[in-house]
Scaffold this active site. Sequence first.
Site, PDB file in Angstrom:
ATOM      1  N   ASP A  38       0.872  -1.112  -0.064  1.00  0.00           N
ATOM      2  CA  ASP A  38       0.149   0.025   0.001  1.00  0.00           C
ATOM      3  C   ASP A  38       0.976   1.270   0.045  1.00  0.00           C
ATOM      4  O   ASP A  38       0.594   2.231  -0.621  1.00  0.00           O
ATOM      5  CB  ASP A  38      -1.086  -0.008   0.956  1.00  0.00           C
ATOM      6  CG  ASP A  38      -1.625  -1.300   1.318  1.00  0.00           C
ATOM      7  OD1 ASP A  38      -2.560  -1.636   0.459  1.00  0.00           O
ATOM      8  OD2 ASP A  38      -1.311  -2.299   2.308  1.00  0.00           O
ATOM      9  N   HIS A  59      -4.968  -3.377   6.158  1.00  0.00           N
ATOM     10  CA  HIS A  59      -4.664  -3.677   4.817  1.00  0.00           C
ATOM     11  C   HIS A  59      -6.168  -4.094   4.263  1.00  0.00           C
ATOM     12  O   HIS A  59      -6.285  -5.266   3.741  1.00  0.00           O
ATOM     13  CB  HIS A  59      -3.674  -4.689   4.632  1.00  0.00           C
ATOM     14  CG  HIS A  59      -3.542  -5.042   2.921  1.00  0.00           C
ATOM     15  ND1 HIS A  59      -3.049  -4.360   2.106  1.00  0.00           N
ATOM     16  CD2 HIS A  59      -3.839  -6.097   2.416  1.00  0.00           C
ATOM     17  CE1 HIS A  59      -3.114  -4.792   1.074  1.00  0.00           C
ATOM     18  NE2 HIS A  59      -3.397  -6.141   1.230  1.00  0.00           N
TER      19      HIS A  59
HETATM   20  P1  NAD Z   1      -1.898 -18.588  -4.539  1.00  0.00           P
HETATM   21  O1  NAD Z   1      -3.204 -19.212  -4.502  1.00  0.00           O
HETATM   22  O2  NAD Z   1      -1.147 -18.282  -6.027  1.00  0.00           O
HETATM   23  O3  NAD Z   1      -0.972 -19.266  -3.633  1.00  0.00           O
HETATM   24  C1  NAD Z   1      -1.172 -19.703  -2.252  1.00  0.00           C
HETATM   25  C2  NAD Z   1      -0.327 -20.854  -2.140  1.00  0.00           C
HETATM   26  O4  NAD Z   1      -0.416 -21.023  -0.585  1.00  0.00           O
HETATM   27  C3  NAD Z   1      -0.704 -22.149  -2.670  1.00  0.00           C
HETATM   28  O5  NAD Z   1       0.509 -22.628  -3.567  1.00  0.00           O
HETATM   29  C4  NAD Z   1      -1.248 -23.052  -1.732  1.00  0.00           C
HETATM   30  O6  NAD Z   1      -1.035 -24.402  -2.145  1.00  0.00           O
HETATM   31  C5  NAD Z   1      -0.654 -22.337  -0.563  1.00  0.00           C
HETATM   32  N1  NAD Z   1      -1.197 -22.860   0.753  1.00  0.00           N
HETATM   33  C6  NAD Z   1      -2.565 -22.873   1.101  1.00  0.00           C
HETATM   34  N2  NAD Z   1      -2.598 -23.173   2.459  1.00  0.00           N
HETATM   35  C7  NAD Z   1      -1.393 -23.316   2.912  1.00  0.00           C
HETATM   36  C8  NAD Z   1      -0.844 -23.627   4.257  1.00  0.00           C
HETATM   37  N3  NAD Z   1      -1.883 -24.073   5.181  1.00  0.00           N
HETATM   38  N4  NAD Z   1       0.409 -23.902   4.476  1.00  0.00           N
HETATM   39  C9  NAD Z   1       1.046 -23.757   3.155  1.00  0.00           C
HETATM   40  N5  NAD Z   1       0.780 -23.098   2.093  1.00  0.00           N
HETATM   41  C10 NAD Z   1      -0.777 -23.147   1.924  1.00  0.00           C
HETATM   42  O7  NAD Z   1      -2.057 -17.197  -3.944  1.00  0.00           O
HETATM   43  P2  NAD Z   1      -1.049 -15.615  -3.578  1.00  0.00           P
HETATM   44  O8  NAD Z   1      -1.607 -14.933  -5.193  1.00  0.00           O
HETATM   45  O9  NAD Z   1       0.446 -16.412  -3.828  1.00  0.00           O
HETATM   46  O10 NAD Z   1      -1.614 -15.277  -2.718  1.00  0.00           O
HETATM   47  C11 NAD Z   1      -1.356 -15.565  -1.332  1.00  0.00           C
HETATM   48  C12 NAD Z   1      -1.801 -14.704  -0.233  1.00  0.00           C
HETATM   49  O11 NAD Z   1      -1.375 -13.511  -0.164  1.00  0.00           O
HETATM   50  C13 NAD Z   1      -3.437 -14.414  -0.322  1.00  0.00           C
HETATM   51  O12 NAD Z   1      -4.190 -14.457   0.885  1.00  0.00           O
HETATM   52  C14 NAD Z   1      -3.530 -13.044  -0.988  1.00  0.00           C
HETATM   53  O13 NAD Z   1      -4.643 -12.468  -0.751  1.00  0.00           O
HETATM   54  C15 NAD Z   1      -2.563 -12.401  -0.269  1.00  0.00           C
HETATM   55  N6  NAD Z   1      -1.904 -11.253  -0.575  1.00  0.00           N
HETATM   56  C16 NAD Z   1      -1.435 -10.241   0.013  1.00  0.00           C
HETATM   57  C17 NAD Z   1      -0.825  -8.960   0.006  1.00  0.00           C
HETATM   58  C18 NAD Z   1      -0.547  -8.074   0.948  1.00  0.00           C
HETATM   59  O14 NAD Z   1      -0.351  -6.850   0.447  1.00  0.00           O
HETATM   60  N7  NAD Z   1      -0.645  -7.983   2.206  1.00  0.00           N
HETATM   61  C19 NAD Z   1      -0.545  -8.795  -1.218  1.00  0.00           C
HETATM   62  C20 NAD Z   1      -1.217  -9.730  -2.512  1.00  0.00           C
HETATM   63  C21 NAD Z   1      -1.534 -10.888  -1.961  1.00  0.00           C
HETATM   64  C1  LMR Z   2      -3.402  -6.646  -2.665  1.00  0.00           C
HETATM   65  O1  LMR Z   2      -3.587  -5.501  -1.972  1.00  0.00           O
HETATM   66  O2  LMR Z   2      -3.336  -6.724  -3.907  1.00  0.00           O
HETATM   67  C2  LMR Z   2      -3.655  -7.791  -1.963  1.00  0.00           C
HETATM   68  O3  LMR Z   2      -3.977  -7.773  -0.794  1.00  0.00           O
HETATM   69  C3  LMR Z   2      -4.599  -8.922  -2.756  1.00  0.00           C
HETATM   70  C4  LMR Z   2      -6.297  -8.216  -2.577  1.00  0.00           C
HETATM   71  O4  LMR Z   2      -6.780  -9.350  -2.250  1.00  0.00           O
HETATM   72  O5  LMR Z   2      -6.317  -7.042  -2.775  1.00  0.00           O
END
Ligand code: NAD
Ligand code: LMR
Length: 330
Positions: free
Chosen positions: A161, A189
Amino acid sequence: MSLTTPAVVTVTGAAGQIGYALAFRIASGQLLGPDTPVRLRMLEIPPAVKAAEGVAMELDDCAFPLLDGIDITDDAAAAFDGVNVALLVGARPRTKGMERGDLLSANGGIFGPQGAAINAGAADDVRVLVVGNPANTNAYIASSHAPDVPADRFTAMTRLDHNRALAQLRQRTGAAIDDIARLAIWGNHSATQYPDLTHATIGGRPALEVVGDDAWVRDTFIPTVAKRGAAIIEARGASSAASAANAAIDHVHTWVRGTPADDWTSAGVVSDGSYGVPEGLISSFPVTAAGGVYTIVPGLDVDEFSRERIDASVAELVEEREAVRALGLV
Ligand code: NAD
Ligand code: LMR
């Protein structure tokens, strides 16, 4: 701070989108710097272990000099044994039309057991960044299950952010990123977050003066930053991954290496009651880093508009805390 070498870095969800974007940057030295060899641990759920093995094959093929070894496991105890830096990414991402808080019941259950495994096995200097959404409350859950680990070692990612806010300001003003300082993200967030320009400077001048348009700040800048995650999902059909991985690298790199003397950054850290944020909540604040510690910037003036925005986002964090209590997750 100085780290044990090789530093053990654990990435959960390592075969996922963010994991794939993260692993290579960690292994190349961008997370901890060019002097710190890394042992990379990947934690995945059993159906994704094979894909993680594929990522490891590619990592091998990069022949990174700093990569001391790779372990792949579906066992949290093994993943966090001796860990120095834990990146908790593995969780379901939201899809179109969802808010991040909608993921609480789907993802909340992941973070208690992982917090307990960190409590049981992590190195004394462990530092944890939660990326999986809803990141602040998941960090709160993990920390609640790790009573022996100081609460300030659990953080949530709002650096994406922060970076988004920098980018919007650059687009609006034409300023160089390095000339923008003292931006802050407050709260959750989520769409309630408050990207705050009231203390920001551009080339040493107040950012609000350079922008010269309060309506743009209120009606364009703040909602664009706060809703950028949804806009990416709408455009890409999947949630942000490379920019999220980039922000995770920034968050840990700053934590370990420190902030510049005249600037700060933003991170979700445990509240000590500062700025009226209830103690114990993991909320985004303007923070400095030195000696491996993130510290909330003290003593900032908070005007009436900022007060309302911070309070609204913190109220959402309080609601999420109540929800995870009701779900028995803490
Ligand atoms: P994705 O679905 O591509 O990958 C998630 C991975 O986590 C998968 O490979 C899955 O098998 C694995 N997984 C699920 N449960 C698990 C567990 N208990 N232990 C270990 N691994 C596990 O998703 P992504 O695009 O990589 O996003 C991951 C997370 O990050 C999501 O919750 C998304 O919303 C979040 N995210 C947060 C931010 C932020 O700014 N804080 C930004 C982007 C995404
Ligand atoms: C983001 O900010 O891009 C991540 O937290 C993914 C989402 O769900 O917005």
